[in-house]
Design an enzyme around this catalytic site. Structure first.
Site, PDB file in Angstrom:
ATOM      1  N   LYS A 291       0.810  -1.229   0.000  1.00 33.64           N
ATOM      2  CA  LYS A 291       0.000   0.000   0.000  1.00 33.64           C
ATOM      3  C   LYS A 291       0.841   1.277   0.000  1.00 33.64           C
ATOM      4  O   LYS A 291       0.388   2.311  -0.486  1.00 33.64           O
ATOM      5  CB  LYS A 291      -0.929   0.008   1.214  1.00 33.64           C
ATOM      6  N   GLY A 359      -0.134   1.101   7.207  1.00 34.35           N
ATOM      7  CA  GLY A 359      -0.964   1.739   6.189  1.00 34.35           C
ATOM      8  C   GLY A 359      -2.418   1.859   6.610  1.00 34.35           C
ATOM      9  O   GLY A 359      -3.039   2.918   6.457  1.00 34.35           O
ATOM     10  N   PRO A 382       8.143   2.512  17.638  1.00 33.62           N
ATOM     11  CA  PRO A 382       7.597   3.758  18.176  1.00 33.62           C
ATOM     12  C   PRO A 382       7.805   4.962  17.268  1.00 33.62           C
ATOM     13  O   PRO A 382       6.984   5.880  17.275  1.00 33.62           O
ATOM     14  CB  PRO A 382       8.332   3.938  19.512  1.00 33.62           C
TER      15      PRO A 382
HETATM   16  P1  NAP Z   1       1.111  -2.704   7.324  1.00 33.10           P
HETATM   17  O1  NAP Z   1       1.156  -1.368   6.691  1.00 33.10           O
HETATM   18  O2  NAP Z   1       2.128  -3.713   6.956  1.00 33.10           O
HETATM   19  O3  NAP Z   1       1.159  -2.452   8.935  1.00 33.10           O
HETATM   20  C1  NAP Z   1       1.242  -3.535   9.816  1.00 33.10           C
HETATM   21  C2  NAP Z   1       1.102  -3.044  11.250  1.00 33.10           C
HETATM   22  O4  NAP Z   1       1.129  -4.210  12.092  1.00 33.10           O
HETATM   23  C3  NAP Z   1       2.233  -2.139  11.715  1.00 33.10           C
HETATM   24  O5  NAP Z   1       1.770  -1.283  12.700  1.00 33.10           O
HETATM   25  C4  NAP Z   1       3.218  -3.166  12.303  1.00 33.10           C
HETATM   26  O6  NAP Z   1       4.103  -2.624  13.266  1.00 33.10           O
HETATM   27  C5  NAP Z   1       2.251  -4.084  13.003  1.00 33.10           C
HETATM   28  N1  NAP Z   1       2.812  -5.408  13.234  1.00 33.10           N
HETATM   29  C6  NAP Z   1       3.064  -6.347  12.301  1.00 33.10           C
HETATM   30  N2  NAP Z   1       3.584  -7.444  12.908  1.00 33.10           N
HETATM   31  C7  NAP Z   1       3.647  -7.161  14.235  1.00 33.10           C
HETATM   32  C8  NAP Z   1       4.069  -7.905  15.366  1.00 33.10           C
HETATM   33  N3  NAP Z   1       4.535  -9.146  15.249  1.00 33.10           N
HETATM   34  N4  NAP Z   1       3.975  -7.328  16.575  1.00 33.10           N
HETATM   35  C9  NAP Z   1       3.483  -6.074  16.704  1.00 33.10           C
HETATM   36  N5  NAP Z   1       3.072  -5.325  15.669  1.00 33.10           N
HETATM   37  C10 NAP Z   1       3.151  -5.866  14.437  1.00 33.10           C
HETATM   38  O7  NAP Z   1      -0.287  -3.416   7.084  1.00 33.10           O
HETATM   39  P2  NAP Z   1      -1.734  -2.727   6.994  1.00 33.10           P
HETATM   40  O8  NAP Z   1      -2.119  -2.544   5.573  1.00 33.10           O
HETATM   41  O9  NAP Z   1      -1.751  -1.559   7.904  1.00 33.10           O
HETATM   42  O10 NAP Z   1      -2.673  -3.906   7.545  1.00 33.10           O
HETATM   43  C11 NAP Z   1      -2.674  -4.240   8.902  1.00 33.10           C
HETATM   44  C12 NAP Z   1      -3.853  -5.112   9.255  1.00 33.10           C
HETATM   45  O11 NAP Z   1      -5.073  -4.469   8.950  1.00 33.10           O
HETATM   46  C13 NAP Z   1      -3.880  -6.439   8.511  1.00 33.10           C
HETATM   47  O12 NAP Z   1      -4.310  -7.437   9.402  1.00 33.10           O
HETATM   48  C14 NAP Z   1      -4.922  -6.229   7.436  1.00 33.10           C
HETATM   49  O13 NAP Z   1      -5.565  -7.429   7.047  1.00 33.10           O
HETATM   50  C15 NAP Z   1      -5.897  -5.317   8.169  1.00 33.10           C
HETATM   51  N6  NAP Z   1      -6.671  -4.513   7.220  1.00 33.10           N
HETATM   52  C16 NAP Z   1      -8.002  -4.720   7.150  1.00 33.10           C
HETATM   53  C17 NAP Z   1      -8.763  -3.989   6.275  1.00 33.10           C
HETATM   54  C18 NAP Z   1     -10.233  -4.241   6.198  1.00 33.10           C
HETATM   55  O14 NAP Z   1     -10.865  -3.824   5.213  1.00 33.10           O
HETATM   56  N7  NAP Z   1     -10.810  -4.849   7.211  1.00 33.10           N
HETATM   57  C19 NAP Z   1      -8.183  -3.025   5.463  1.00 33.10           C
HETATM   58  C20 NAP Z   1      -6.809  -2.811   5.578  1.00 33.10           C
HETATM   59  C21 NAP Z   1      -6.054  -3.570   6.457  1.00 33.10           C
HETATM   60  P3  NAP Z   1       5.524  -2.007  12.799  1.00 33.10           P
HETATM   61  O15 NAP Z   1       5.227  -0.606  12.331  1.00 33.10           O
HETATM   62  O16 NAP Z   1       6.340  -2.053  14.014  1.00 33.10           O
HETATM   63  O17 NAP Z   1       6.042  -2.877  11.709  1.00 33.10           O
END
Ligand code: NAP
Length: 488
Positions: A291, A359, A382
């Protein structure tokens, strides 16, 4: 129009299978059959007497088949080929290009059976060759009167791009088969028509293809895909779990709008977008982990995308790829629904805890800040929480218990990390947090339907909703951008 070829590795209940599935032709993998079944084999016909066009295949172990695994010899293979071809009932016989068998070719000629010369490459190494070399190879085979077939394992977006470039280079060749296997190559099957392939291969049980034969017919409406059919896609890494194809294809079908929406796994956004351009894909849903990186490859960024720094929707127009973000609108719509309020006024002044700063968190943070919420952002890294909090005038901290004081008085918690998402179901991003007193926990994860954090919140009497509503709402906004119509 491309057709559907059912690959048969067993003859059990074949007639019933052929009646129950809508395949146009069958590939009989004689090498996969038992010795007894090999002797008795006949090209198959449906129980109503419909003769199904058939391809005869006896593939050696070196080429990914089973012939030779039980000590069968090459001489026996040639003999079986000739015996079966003598029946005159086979429409095609597939032979490996690098292992030509003159006597079998002669027998095929006598029987009026067309030859498919195939290059089966389970390592995908051929896809690392220059496109022009592959094109010359295909043209040479075609010039000799045979149908050229490339069946390759795709292990990256670059390899799918090579296959798409090859399809473009061979646009004028009417008879060919280009098949990219694996999740990276799946688009070459669903979009066989756009790749100019005579047919797509499918099996009754998913393996080794990334779709079930019925998916081609029912989900992707394979037979309705023509040269001008609009194609949309969802891309991410991995992508197999995505629910978007079911949602979007369901909406397209209900509204009776021509179009097909497919999953494309990608590890290289640049290669993926070039592939989309070749295939005429005009709308793209973007998911984890692309993203943010995707912005680098876009020609126009919508103001909301610039603000959030992430896009989940790309539209191909005259000016190139335009990046949009429907996560923000989808999130806010679903949040208001969960709170059972009709407008963002109800959010003004409320203290909201954001767990995560990726994202999806950014999309939520800017919408919440705009609605006048007071924000606390906790994240594993952080620095990312700090940058986001500073942009919206909020507080920030780490995910550890040292941030407990920041969580006091939280009314709404929004969980945006991937912690707790399938397959790692036991994850809890904030195991020390006591949700009592919070009004709503909104977890963006939708698989599983209830995360560990959600079940802890429910047990504490806090309303907990998952991300399914957001998924549908952000997809509905995308659908309207892709097609010009809201989902029916
Ligand atoms: P992303 O940009 O890769 O962000 C991932 C987030 O999760 C970051 O804050 C990351 O922390 C944290 N994280 C990942 N692994 C971790 C761990 N082991 N321990 C603690 N924190 C961890 O992904 P995203 O697009 O934001 O998506 C994140 C989630 O939202 C996913 O589960 C996705 O399926 C869900 N989502 C759902 C929808 C929906 O329509 N329902 C839409 C978008 C996303 P760091 O910054 O430290 O890496």
């Amino acid at each position: 129009m491309s057709r559907i070829c059912l690959s048969l590795e067993s003859l059990e209940g074949v007639e019933r299978q052929l009646e129950s599935v809508a395949a146009d032709l069958v590939e009989v993998r004689v090498d996969m059959l038992s010795r007894g079944a090999r002797e008795a084999i006949r090209p198959e016909s449906g129980s109503r007497g419909r003769r199904v066009p058939s391809i005869l295949v006896i593939r050696c172990t070196e080429d990914g088949g089973r012939w030779g695994a039980d000590g069968e010899t090459e001489a026996e293979r040639e003999e079986l080929f000739q015996g079966l071809l003598a029946s005159g009932h086979w429409d095609w016989v597939e032979l490996e290009y690098h292992r030509q068998l003159p006597q079998v070719i002669e027998a095929a000629g006598k029987a009026g059976t067309r030859i498919i010369f195939s290059i089966n490459d389970s390592s995908g190494m051929s896809l690392n060759q220059p496109v022009r070399e592959l094109a010359v190879l295909m043209r040479n085979i075609h010039a000799g009167g045979a149908i050229p077939k490339l069946a390759l394992q795709c292990e990256s977006s670059r390899q799918l791009l090579t296959l798409a470039r090859l399809a473009l280079a061979l646009e004028d060749m009417p008879e060919k088969l280009l098949t990219g296997r694996g999740e990276y190559g799946a688009a070459s099957g669903i979009l066989a028509e756009k790749f100019g392939s005579l047919w797509v291969y499918a099996a009754l049980n998913r393996e080794p293809y990334p779709w079930h034969l019925n998916d081609l017919n029912d989900l992707y409406r394979f037979r309705e895909i023509g040269e001008s059919t609009p194609v949309y896609a969802v891309t991410g890494n991995p992508i197999g779990h995505s629910r978007s194809p079911k949602l979007h294809n369901g909406w397209l079908r209900t509204a009776n709008i021509p179009g097909c929406y497919i999953p494309i796994r990608s590890d290289d956004v640049g290669a993926l977008l070039e592939t989309c351009d070749i295939l005429g894909i005009t709308g793209l849903s973007v998911t984890v982990p692309h993203k943010e990186t995707v912005l680098r490859y876009c020609d126009v960024l919508e103001p909301l995308v610039r603000r959030i720094g992430a896009a989940n929707t790309l539209i191909r127009g005259g000016e190139g790829w335009r990046a949009h973000n429907t996560d923000a609108g989808g999130f806010m719509g679903a949040l208001l629904e969960a709170l059972e309020v009709s407008g963002t006024d109800a959010l003004k002044g409320r203290k909201v805890l954001l767990i995560g700063a990726g994202g999806a968190a950014k999309a939520a943070v800017y919408s919440l800040a705009e609605a006048g919420c007071r924000l606390v952002i906790l994240n594993r890294t952080p620095k990312k929480a700090e940058a986001l909090a500073k942009a919206v005038g909020g507080e920030y901290g780490r995910l550890g218990p040292e941030s407990e004081f920041l969580c006091r008085g939280v009314e709404i918690a929004v969980q945006t990390t991937s912690v707790g998402m399938a397959p790692n179901l036991s994850g809890d991003p904030l195991p020390w947090w006591n949700p009592i007193g919070c009004r709503l926990l909104f977890d963006m994860i939708y698989n599983p339907a209830e995360t560990v954090l959600m079940s802890r919140a429910s047990a504490a009497g806090v309303k907990a909703v998952n991300g399914a509503g957001m998924l549908v709402q952000q997809a509905a906004l995308q659908f309207e951008m892709f097609t010009g119509f809201p989902p029916g």
